[in-house]
Enzyme design. Structure first.
Site, PDB file in Angstrom:
ATOM      1  N   SER A 347       0.828  -1.205   0.000  1.00 38.59           N
ATOM      2  CA  SER A 347       0.000   0.000   0.000  1.00 38.59           C
ATOM      3  C   SER A 347       0.870   1.266   0.000  1.00 38.59           C
ATOM      4  O   SER A 347       1.742   1.427  -0.856  1.00 38.59           O
ATOM      5  CB  SER A 347      -0.948  -0.047   1.205  1.00 38.59           C
ATOM      6  OG  SER A 347      -1.924   0.958   1.138  1.00 38.59           O
ATOM      7  N   LEU A 348       0.678   2.153   0.969  1.00 42.18           N
ATOM      8  CA  LEU A 348       1.457   3.386   1.019  1.00 42.18           C
ATOM      9  C   LEU A 348       2.949   3.094   1.170  1.00 42.18           C
ATOM     10  O   LEU A 348       3.788   3.866   0.695  1.00 42.18           O
ATOM     11  CB  LEU A 348       0.968   4.263   2.181  1.00 42.18           C
ATOM     12  CG  LEU A 348       1.650   5.626   2.343  1.00 42.18           C
ATOM     13  CD1 LEU A 348       1.391   6.519   1.142  1.00 42.18           C
ATOM     14  CD2 LEU A 348       1.195   6.314   3.627  1.00 42.18           C
TER      15      LEU A 348
END
Length: 699
Positions: A347-348
């Site tokens: 993800s991030l």
């Protein structure tokens, strides 16, 4: 008096009454006493509940060997769990090496008990186990059973016979004189030796480490649907990798070519939220819907923190320094390690790593090599391209001037009027060349403004003017340098494509590659709402499917095969039906249409079905696009010329409702065998080691 049933045990039957033995230290006359084999356990505390977990057989033997050598007196440290935990023998503590974690109690276990409400057997303390063992030895040797022992808590253990040993604990303490402890309270089952209790001993890990992978988490402190930490999720990923190695690299393991891959978690969330920002947020947070607001402050706001120059600096500093620290510590503890290092982000976390990697500086030697290589390309291909351009503009007489200045196509497109004037090009030809440059830039860039950082391209990748800088729109921060050059970068459920687009990067130059990392894989679940593709940014004019990750058992999931079969069948039925209707309509209207069968069928399909045609034909072509056409697609140098986007196969239950399993789709990677197998396959491919059997559909 209720007595618990005893499971079958490997302990011997009680001996027949022997003549009284004068000296009982060894199994004399009738006793066949054998010392109990100890096994080492550690206590894992989750939500205030204690659970005793056995060490692997290898670790337990190592601990027992150190204990037997009398090293308990010194503060001897024994590495366990693949070197990720140290056991301090004297204090009986298990300490995490690479991350912060509560210290666990360690125990040398020989005797265990389990009550009615206990799910698993619990070991007695080491001192009381010694008392039990001594009583058991005397009972076996002298054949004198019904022995009673009192525990430190005034609880009574009775050794009825080798197969029946019971632990009684009194219910009332004020009137113990009224009745004996055996009549109060429900008995617990007592077992001797780890082999007689239902516990799974871990098989352990190979000592040889072939590769090191750092794993960076995304938003929030929890990384999966069960709200577990990055450490627990990476533990799952590592365990799956061990089982995949046994299943798919058996030949290489037998030839001792393969050991294992070590995965270490990198935590940046706690450092970010220890800056005092949580206190500031709490001060301005509304009191209503408290849990939801706390969840947003703790998770969703991480995205906004990363887009803030102040906190972005904190995040990239933490991630880089933590990976450098872990790398140094790992090399200290594994001085013989000669493998490579890769990085993975979820993800991030994948975006953080991507921004770090785009801002790494290649070694001067590599820069020199790349400059020489690009210069050679410029002289051979670029110069020829410039000659063609000049010939097209009827300016061939100036070819020698451009060749002397070593001008290739890229240099030509960066030329200004001042540059051309300094080269001695007259005004008329200058205007022709500048007009050609501007017209090509408008046509290819769609009138995009040039990147402000083209002239200062730190990566030296020879970008054409039609591409924006890959670092365009990045938060202004001083990106630290890593102490190593990653072999491969794996992105799981990554929003990199979306962030690049929002920052203004519409296309990625096919010639672009990360300065210090030559491999890049973008892996995602089809229902992951956070994941975006990368390849269409490199090849925007061509529509093609991502690579379908083969199932780890070497087949496509049955429901996908059934879905494709039904799609093909429906297309065939539709074509036949439309063909029949067309013939009937023609005979009814007597309209002379001397068109080809297939062409008219398509025309009818477009006229009658309109938008239905695309959805019907695309699924039919998808497998072909995935399996046959994809190797021919040039997706640039970002992954060394290989495909970048890889999509997992959804599970049968997930296909019923995409929205229901969207969140699960974003958090599924930690226990995904298909994801782990791709990671292992690509890592070992760099070492020339392949799977036992190539999976169908894999690149």
């Amino acid at each position: 008096r209720a007595r618990p049933r005893s499971s079958s045990m490997s302990a011997q039957e009680p001996p027949r009454p022997p003549p009284a033995a004068a000296e009982p230290p060894e199994p004399e006359p009738g006793g066949r006493y054998e010392a109990v084999v100890p096994h080492w356990f550690y206590c894992k505390v989750t939500d205030t509940r204690e659970r005793w977990v056995p060490f692997s057989a290898q670790d337990s033997e190592r601990l027992e060997e150190a204990h037997g050598a009398g090293k308990d007196q010194d503060d001897v440290v024994v590495p366990t769990s693949g070197g990720r935990y140290d056991v301090h023998l004297r204090t009986r503590q298990r300490v995490a090496v690479y991350w912060e974690e509560e210290v666990s109690e360690v125990r040398r276990c020989t005797w265990f008990y389990k009550g009615d409400k206990d799910n698993k057997y619990i070991p007695y303390s080491e001192s009381f186990s010694e008392e039990l063992e001594e009583a058991y030895m005397i009972a076996v040797t002298l054949d004198e059973w019904k022995k009673k022992l009192e525990s430190p808590n005034r609880e009574v253990i009775i050794l009825h016979n080798p197969k029946l040993m019971v632990h009684y604990h009194p219910v009332a303490t004020s009137d113990d004189w009224v009745s004996t402890p055996t009549e109060q309270g429900r008995p617990r089952t007592v077992k001797r030796g780890v082999e007689n209790i239902a516990v799974e001993i871990p098989s352990g890990e190979p000592q040889q480490i072939d590769h090191l992978v750092f794993v960076v988490h995304g938003i929030g402190p929890a990384c999966d649907i069960r709200f577990r930490s990055i450490v627990q999720c990476v533990n799952d990923f590592r365990n799956v990798s061990l089982s995949m190695l046994q299943a798919h690299f058996r030949k290489a393991q037998e030839q001792q070519q393969v050991g294992r891959v070590e995965f270490l978690p990198v935590n940046w969330h706690s450092s970010l939220h220890s800056t005092g920002v949580d206190v500031d947020l709490e001060r301005i947070t509304l009191p209503s819907i408290n849990r939801l607001r706390h969840f947003i402050n703790d998770t969703i706001l991480d995205v906004f923190f990363y887009n803030s120059s102040t906190y972005c600096q904190t995040i990239v500093d933490t991630v880089a320094s933590e990976m450098n620290r872990l790398h140094r510590l790992f090399l200290q503890r594994n001085p013989l390690f000669k493998g490579g290092v890769s990085i993975a982000g979820h993800s991030l976390g994948s975006l953080i790593l991507f921004d770090l990697l785009t801002n790494q500086k290649a070694d001067p030697e590599e820069d020199k090599h790349w400059t020489q290589e690009s210069r050679t390309t410029s002289i051979t291909e670029g110069t020829e391209e410039v000659k063609e351009i000049l010939k097209k503009l009827e300016l061939s007489e100036y070819c020698d001037v451009f060749e002397e200045e070593k001008m290739d196509r890229q240099a030509l497109f960066l030329c200004t009027e001042k540059n051309l004037k300094e080269m001695g090009i007259p005004l008329g030809p200058r205007m022709k060349i500048l007009h050609y440059i501007s017209s090509k830039a408008e046509m290819k860039c769609g009138a995009e403004p040039r990147s402000p950082s083209q002239h200062g391209d730190s990566t030296g990748d020879g970008r054409n003017c039609q591409y924006r800088d890959i670092g365009l729109g990045q938060v202004s921060a001083n990106y630290p340098q890593l102490n190593y050059k990653p072999t491969i970068f794996f992105a799981f459920g990554s929003p990199i494509g979306m962030f690049l687009t929002v920052r203004g990067v519409k296309r990625i130059d096919p010639n672009y590659s990360l300065p210090t990392c030559k491999g890049f894989f973008n892996i995602f679940h089809p229902f992951d709402p956070v994941a975006y593709r990368i390849e269409p940014m490199i090849v925007p004019d061509l529509e093609f499917e991502p690579m379908l990750l083969p199932h780890h058992k070497g087949r496509k999931r049955m429901h996908l095969e059934l879905k494709e079969g039904l799609t093909r069948m429906s297309v065939d039925l539709k074509n036949n039906l439309l063909g029949s209707l067309r013939v009937a309509w023609q005979s009814f209207t007597r309209a002379p249409v001397p068109a080809l069968e297939a062409g008219s069928t398509e025309a009818e399909a477009e006229a009658e079905a309109g938008t239905e045609k695309q959805p019907d034909t695309k699924p039919e072509e998808a497998p072909a696009g995935v399996r046959e056409e994809t190797p021919l697609i040039n997706v640039g140098r970002l992954n060394g010329g290989n495909r970048i986007d890889y999509v997992l196969q959804e599970k049968p239950i997930e296909s019923f409702n995409e929205y229901l399993f969207a969140l699960q789709g974003h958090l599924c990677y930690w226990e995904s065998e298909d994801t782990v197998l791709l990671v292992l396959k690509e890592i070992y491919q760099t070492q020339g080691i392949t799977l036992d059997q190539p999976l169908p559909g894999s690149q």
